[in-house]
Scaffold this motif. Structure first.
Motif, PDB file in Angstrom:
ATOM      1  N   SER A   1       0.802  -1.229   0.000  1.00  0.00           N
ATOM      2  CA  SER A   1       0.000   0.000   0.000  1.00  0.00           C
ATOM      3  C   SER A   1       0.830   1.272   0.000  1.00  0.00           C
ATOM      4  CB  SER A   1      -0.924   0.006   1.225  1.00  0.00           C
ATOM      5  OG  SER A   1      -0.167  -0.052   2.422  1.00  0.00           O
ATOM      6  N   SER A   2       2.111   1.159   0.295  1.00  0.00           N
ATOM      7  CA  SER A   2       2.961   2.353   0.271  1.00  0.00           C
ATOM      8  C   SER A   2       3.543   2.619  -1.115  1.00  0.00           C
ATOM      9  CB  SER A   2       4.112   2.196   1.276  1.00  0.00           C
ATOM     10  OG  SER A   2       4.965   1.124   0.891  1.00  0.00           O
TER      11      SER A   2
ATOM     12  N   GLU B   1      -0.996   6.400  -9.613  1.00  0.00           N
ATOM     13  CA  GLU B   1      -1.175   7.839  -9.803  1.00  0.00           C
ATOM     14  C   GLU B   1      -0.110   8.393 -10.763  1.00  0.00           C
ATOM     15  OE1 GLU B   1      -1.018   9.257  -5.837  1.00  0.00           O
ATOM     16  OE2 GLU B   1      -3.112   8.738  -5.374  1.00  0.00           O
ATOM     17  N   HIS B   2       1.088   7.840 -10.652  1.00  0.00           N
ATOM     18  CA  HIS B   2       2.161   8.264 -11.550  1.00  0.00           C
ATOM     19  C   HIS B   2       1.835   7.873 -12.996  1.00  0.00           C
ATOM     20  CE1 HIS B   2       6.188   9.275 -12.889  1.00  0.00           C
ATOM     21  NE2 HIS B   2       6.317   8.077 -13.423  1.00  0.00           N
ATOM     22  N   LEU B   3       1.248   6.705 -13.178  1.00  0.00           N
ATOM     23  CA  LEU B   3       0.838   6.289 -14.523  1.00  0.00           C
ATOM     24  C   LEU B   3      -0.139   7.292 -15.131  1.00  0.00           C
ATOM     25  CD1 LEU B   3       0.233   2.418 -14.436  1.00  0.00           C
ATOM     26  CD2 LEU B   3       2.025   3.660 -15.656  1.00  0.00           C
ATOM     27  N   LEU B   4      -1.114   7.711 -14.341  1.00  0.00           N
ATOM     28  CA  LEU B   4      -2.090   8.685 -14.830  1.00  0.00           C
ATOM     29  C   LEU B   4      -1.413   9.991 -15.233  1.00  0.00           C
ATOM     30  CD1 LEU B   4      -4.947   8.140 -12.222  1.00  0.00           C
ATOM     31  CD2 LEU B   4      -4.965   7.457 -14.640  1.00  0.00           C
ATOM     32  N   LYS B   5      -0.446  10.401 -14.434  1.00  0.00           N
ATOM     33  CA  LYS B   5       0.284  11.645 -14.729  1.00  0.00           C
ATOM     34  C   LYS B   5       1.103  11.517 -16.008  1.00  0.00           C
ATOM     35  CE  LYS B   5       3.722  14.808 -12.732  1.00  0.00           C
ATOM     36  NZ  LYS B   5       4.580  15.081 -11.534  1.00  0.00           N
ATOM     37  N   MET B   6       1.819  10.388 -16.151  1.00  0.00           N
ATOM     38  CA  MET B   6       2.649  10.183 -17.342  1.00  0.00           C
ATOM     39  C   MET B   6       1.794  10.049 -18.593  1.00  0.00           C
ATOM     40  SD  MET B   6       5.751  10.375 -16.313  1.00  0.00           S
ATOM     41  CE  MET B   6       6.723   9.688 -17.673  1.00  0.00           C
TER      42      MET B   6
ATOM     43  N   LYS C   1      -9.494  -0.228  -4.566  1.00  0.00           N
ATOM     44  CA  LYS C   1      -8.495  -1.122  -3.976  1.00  0.00           C
ATOM     45  C   LYS C   1      -7.583  -0.427  -2.970  1.00  0.00           C
ATOM     46  CE  LYS C   1      -5.290  -4.711  -5.623  1.00  0.00           C
ATOM     47  NZ  LYS C   1      -6.127  -5.877  -5.298  1.00  0.00           N
ATOM     48  N   TRP C   2      -7.307   0.835  -3.183  1.00  0.00           N
ATOM     49  CA  TRP C   2      -6.274   1.492  -2.380  1.00  0.00           C
ATOM     50  C   TRP C   2      -6.765   2.697  -1.584  1.00  0.00           C
ATOM     51  CZ3 TRP C   2      -2.456  -1.674  -1.807  1.00  0.00           C
ATOM     52  CH2 TRP C   2      -2.106  -2.529  -2.850  1.00  0.00           C
ATOM     53  N   ARG C   3      -8.009   3.076  -1.740  1.00  0.00           N
ATOM     54  CA  ARG C   3      -8.486   4.272  -1.031  1.00  0.00           C
ATOM     55  C   ARG C   3      -9.679   3.953  -0.163  1.00  0.00           C
ATOM     56  NH1 ARG C   3      -8.093   8.443  -6.179  1.00  0.00           N
ATOM     57  NH2 ARG C   3      -5.831   8.759  -6.084  1.00  0.00           N
TER      58      ARG C   3
END
Length: 277
Positions: free
Chosen positions: A177-178, A185-190, A275-277
């Motif tokens: 989870s870390s 989120e990085h994928l969305l940004k890239m 899944k993560w939030r």
């Protein structure tokens, strides 16, 4: 770049270049044709200096070398360059990684099919560190080098990247989870970069060549395309025309079964929220 005469690959390259020089009227005539000093050509064929891959590619193009000869000689030049990385590269930087960095620097288009992991050019440092495992200077060097691969996507003349990922890669728990939420989120940004096109492949598909394993397809401006196949402890580059053409078709077929960029982004957001939030 220099290479000892004892290197077998360097000798093979020098011999191939010497044959080419003889076909074009000798050292001085060849030098005039390709626009370099005759002493440079002489050093190439006498093992006093090894040309870069870029120099060899430019020379072959100007000489109008046949495609089969061009591919064979370029493969030798790359092999010599890769061998040099082993002796001049940073500790912890493998021959394969160094070669990939060089390809990413020179490519104009890259197709990366990564069914189970996030493609290297789109990884965060913590995700990469979780993959490499352990710690220490060598791991940190590898992580730093991997992060440097992003430069090819953000430089003034970025390479065009089509990254296709199986949904399984998005659902992994690498780093827990870390790590995974940050990576998604990085994928969305890239994916917002004009140079990046990100697509996911769902589970419910018929057979396609991507099911046989990951691969990276590199396209260059003035050189034949190449393919990289990465394994657990090593990898291999394919230069042969038949092999490269087969993977060109495979890339097209994988892309055809993938989601749109918009649907992929929506899926990543859905995974993040559920899944993560």
């Amino acid at each position: 770049m220099t290479e000892p005469a004892s290197k077998p690959r360097a000798r093979d390259l020098a011999k191939a270049l010497d044959e080419l020089v003889k076909q074009h009227g000798g050292v001085r005539a060849t030098a005039r044709l390709i626009g370099v000093a005759h002493s440079t050509v002489s050093q190439w064929i006498n093992l006093r200096r090894v040309p870069s891959v870029d120099a060899v590619a430019a020379a072959l193009q100007k000489l109008g070398a046949p495609e089969d000869a061009r591919e064979r000689i370029l493969a030798l030049a790359r092999a010599v360059a890769e061998s040099s990385y082993l002796t001049t590269g940073l500790p912890g930087v493998s021959q394969q990684l160094a070669s990939m960095l060089d390809n990413e620097r020179r490519a104009v288009r890259i197709f990366d099919w990564s069914p189970l992991l996030i493609p290297g050019m789109l990884q965060t440092s913590r995700y990469a560190r979780a993959i490499f495992g352990g710690g220490g200077a060598e791991v940190e060097t590898r992580v730093t080098m991997r992060m440097g691969r992003r430069d090819a996507l953000t430089r003034p003349d970025p390479v065009d990247l089509v990254a296709v990922i199986h949904v399984a890669a998005l659902m992994q728990h690498i780093g827990g989870s870390s790590v995974m939420p940050e990576q998604l989120e990085h994928l969305l940004k890239m994916a917002e970069l004009p140079s990046v096109s990100l697509h996911a492949v769902a589970d419910e598909t018929d057979f396609h060549p991507g099911l046989l394993g990951p691969f990276i397809f590199y396209e260059f401006e003035d050189e034949p395309s190449t393919v990289h196949l990465e394994h657990h402890r090593s990898g291999v580059f394919l230069y042969g025309e038949a092999d490269v053409d087969a993977y060109r078709i495979a890339a097209q077929e994988v892309r055809e079964v993938a989601m749109s960029a918009e649907d992929t982004a929506a899926l990543i957001v859905e995974i993040l929220n559920s899944k993560w939030r």
